[in-house]
Design an enzyme around this catalytic site. Structure first.
Site, mmCIF file in Angstrom:
data_model
loop_
_atom_site.group_PDB
_atom_site.id
_atom_site.type_symbol
_atom_site.label_atom_id
_atom_site.label_comp_id
_atom_site.label_asym_id
_atom_site.label_seq_id
_atom_site.Cartn_x
_atom_site.Cartn_y
_atom_site.Cartn_z
ATOM 1 N N LYS A 84 0.814 -1.226 0.000
ATOM 2 C CA LYS A 84 0.000 0.000 0.000
ATOM 3 C C LYS A 84 0.852 1.282 0.000
ATOM 4 C CE LYS A 84 -4.143 -1.997 2.117
ATOM 5 N NZ LYS A 84 -5.117 -1.930 3.202
ATOM 6 N N ALA B 221 -1.852 2.613 15.427
ATOM 7 C CA ALA B 221 -1.413 3.796 14.677
ATOM 8 C C ALA B 221 -0.642 3.361 13.432
ATOM 9 C CB ALA B 221 -0.548 4.691 15.568
ATOM 10 N N TYR C 39 -11.038 -9.879 10.341
ATOM 11 C CA TYR C 39 -12.231 -10.700 10.131
ATOM 12 C C TYR C 39 -11.796 -12.152 9.979
ATOM 13 C CZ TYR C 39 -10.618 -9.838 5.391
ATOM 14 O OH TYR C 39 -9.823 -9.723 4.273
HETATM 15 P P1 NDP Z 1 0.384 -2.241 10.590
HETATM 16 O O1 NDP Z 1 1.427 -3.291 10.638
HETATM 17 O O2 NDP Z 1 0.584 -1.025 9.755
HETATM 18 O O3 NDP Z 1 0.116 -1.704 12.108
HETATM 19 C C1 NDP Z 1 -0.032 -2.599 13.159
HETATM 20 C C2 NDP Z 1 -0.545 -1.873 14.399
HETATM 21 O O4 NDP Z 1 -0.856 -2.870 15.391
HETATM 22 C C3 NDP Z 1 0.450 -0.934 15.042
HETATM 23 O O5 NDP Z 1 -0.237 0.146 15.609
HETATM 24 C C4 NDP Z 1 1.089 -1.827 16.130
HETATM 25 O O6 NDP Z 1 1.602 -1.099 17.224
HETATM 26 C C5 NDP Z 1 -0.114 -2.611 16.577
HETATM 27 N N1 NDP Z 1 0.189 -3.895 17.193
HETATM 28 C C6 NDP Z 1 0.632 -5.016 16.582
HETATM 29 N N2 NDP Z 1 0.761 -6.025 17.477
HETATM 30 C C7 NDP Z 1 0.380 -5.523 18.685
HETATM 31 C C8 NDP Z 1 0.279 -6.069 19.990
HETATM 32 N N3 NDP Z 1 0.598 -7.344 20.236
HETATM 33 N N4 NDP Z 1 -0.147 -5.270 20.991
HETATM 34 C C9 NDP Z 1 -0.482 -3.989 20.741
HETATM 35 N N5 NDP Z 1 -0.408 -3.403 19.532
HETATM 36 C C10 NDP Z 1 0.017 -4.164 18.506
HETATM 37 O O7 NDP Z 1 -0.967 -3.017 10.214
HETATM 38 P P2 NDP Z 1 -2.250 -2.400 9.488
HETATM 39 O O8 NDP Z 1 -2.529 -1.078 10.106
HETATM 40 O O9 NDP Z 1 -2.082 -2.464 8.010
HETATM 41 O O10 NDP Z 1 -3.399 -3.469 9.843
HETATM 42 C C11 NDP Z 1 -3.991 -3.507 11.144
HETATM 43 C C12 NDP Z 1 -5.163 -4.485 11.145
HETATM 44 O O11 NDP Z 1 -6.230 -4.000 10.329
HETATM 45 C C13 NDP Z 1 -4.811 -5.872 10.583
HETATM 46 O O12 NDP Z 1 -5.377 -6.832 11.452
HETATM 47 C C14 NDP Z 1 -5.479 -5.916 9.230
HETATM 48 O O13 NDP Z 1 -5.870 -7.241 8.881
HETATM 49 C C15 NDP Z 1 -6.708 -5.028 9.472
HETATM 50 N N6 NDP Z 1 -7.245 -4.420 8.238
HETATM 51 C C16 NDP Z 1 -8.534 -4.729 7.852
HETATM 52 C C17 NDP Z 1 -9.095 -4.177 6.704
HETATM 53 C C18 NDP Z 1 -10.503 -4.539 6.313
HETATM 54 O O14 NDP Z 1 -10.935 -4.229 5.183
HETATM 55 N N7 NDP Z 1 -11.295 -5.136 7.192
HETATM 56 C C19 NDP Z 1 -8.337 -3.234 5.851
HETATM 57 C C20 NDP Z 1 -7.004 -2.957 6.359
HETATM 58 C C21 NDP Z 1 -6.489 -3.539 7.503
HETATM 59 P P3 NDP Z 1 3.114 -0.481 17.205
HETATM 60 O O15 NDP Z 1 3.005 0.823 16.474
HETATM 61 O O16 NDP Z 1 3.440 -0.316 18.625
HETATM 62 O O17 NDP Z 1 3.971 -1.494 16.496
#
Ligand code: NDP
Length: 271
Positions: free
Chosen positions: A66, A128, A217
């Protein structure tokens, strides 16, 4: 000849997008084909250019491309600009238009499918990363009373807030959430659920009037289970997936599909 569309990702075999767009095309009598294309991790841009050269009209982009799609686009919509990421590309007159429909999809799912108003609501956004970033502007466009962002790495929430936030946006650590009253809407935009990890958030963020929305999901996450234990209404991200696809379809074809039967078909297939 059918107009060609595709989703690019790596991996991409699991993608529901070909099924969703085939159902949209059938329902709206649009003559198009839509396929899932695996791009090598170091070959996304070349694969997209080849697709354009072979007559591709548009594409969706999923993990992990993306941000690269954002850089590849020659024009960006304001919501893609704010998101810093692109999930929808349109190819017209030598240009590559980049859009981000994820946030609009989330908002439509909450407002229309789940009948919950974001306007005037206290909203908590967990995470974030890319998904949270893509969601912020459309969420703020709904004029919530307050949007609070909590992320494991506080600095990332601060950057997001300073770049996209507005006057009613606040940052909070997970532990500081204990001092907050329950929220109307809690959105989990972290990927913690992918590894079945629980978030260190207090039960008190949830109440019986809360909508707890996990963008993930296809599985019940610890976030959903915690929300359920505390009496909240729970939703997963399947509706967001279908709505972001409908928004992309509308951008390409100028026709808005009816998402309800498509979402129902996907839910039935996942049971
Ligand atoms: P990113 O990798 O960009 O971001 C991951 C985020 O999750 C960060 O904020 C990270 O925190 C946090 N995180 C990961 N593991 C943990 C943990 N164990 N405890 C606390 N915080 C955690 O992922 P995306 O933003 O691209 O995706 C996030 C979710 O959204 C995914 O599950 C994805 O499948 C879903 N999604 C769903 C869509 C839909 O159409 N339904 C579309 C797009 C995404 P930190 O900054 O501290 O690392």
């Amino acid at each position: 000849m059918a107009d060609r569309y595709a989703v690019f990702g790596n991996p991409v075999g699991h993608s529901q997008s070909p099924r969703i767009h085939a159902l949209f095309a059938q329902q709206t009598s649009q003559n198009l084909s839509y396929e899932a294309l695996l791009a090598p991790l170091d070959g996304f841009a070349d694969h997209v250019r080849t697709f354009i050269a072979r007559g591709g009209c548009g594409a969706n982009v999923t993990v992990p491309f993306k941000e690269e799609a954002f850089r590849l686009a020659t024009q960006l919509t304001p919501r893609a600009q704010a998101a810093g990421a692109v999930n929808t590309l349109s190819f017209t007159e030598g240009q590559i238009l980049g859009d981000n429909t994820d946030g609009a999809g989330l908002v439509r799912d909450i407002r229309i499918n789940l009948c919950v108003a974001v306007q005037g609501a206290r909203v908590l956004l967990l995470g974030a990363g890319g998904a949270a970033r893509g969601t912020m502007l459309p969420l703020l466009g709904e004029r919530p009373a307050q949007l609070t962002i909590a992320n494991r790495t506080r600095a990332k929430a601060e950057t997001l807030c300073s770049q996209v936030g507005a006057g009613n946006t606040a940052i909070c650590d997970f532990t500081e959430l204990r001092a907050q009253p329950a929220f109307d809407v809690v959105i989990n935009a972290t990927s913690a659920g992918l590894s079945d990890a629980a978030l260190p958030i207090p039960d008190s963020v949830f109440a019986s009037h809360t909508l707890a929305y996990d963008m993930l999901y296809g599985r019940e996450t610890p976030f959903m289970a915690q929300a359920q234990r505390n009496g909240a209404r729970v939703a997963d991200g399947l509706g967001m997936l279908v709505e972001q696809a409908a928004e992309a379809f509308f951008g390409w074809r100028g026709v808005r599909p009816d998402t309800a039967p498509v979402l129902a078909a996907l839910r039935a297939a996942s049971r």
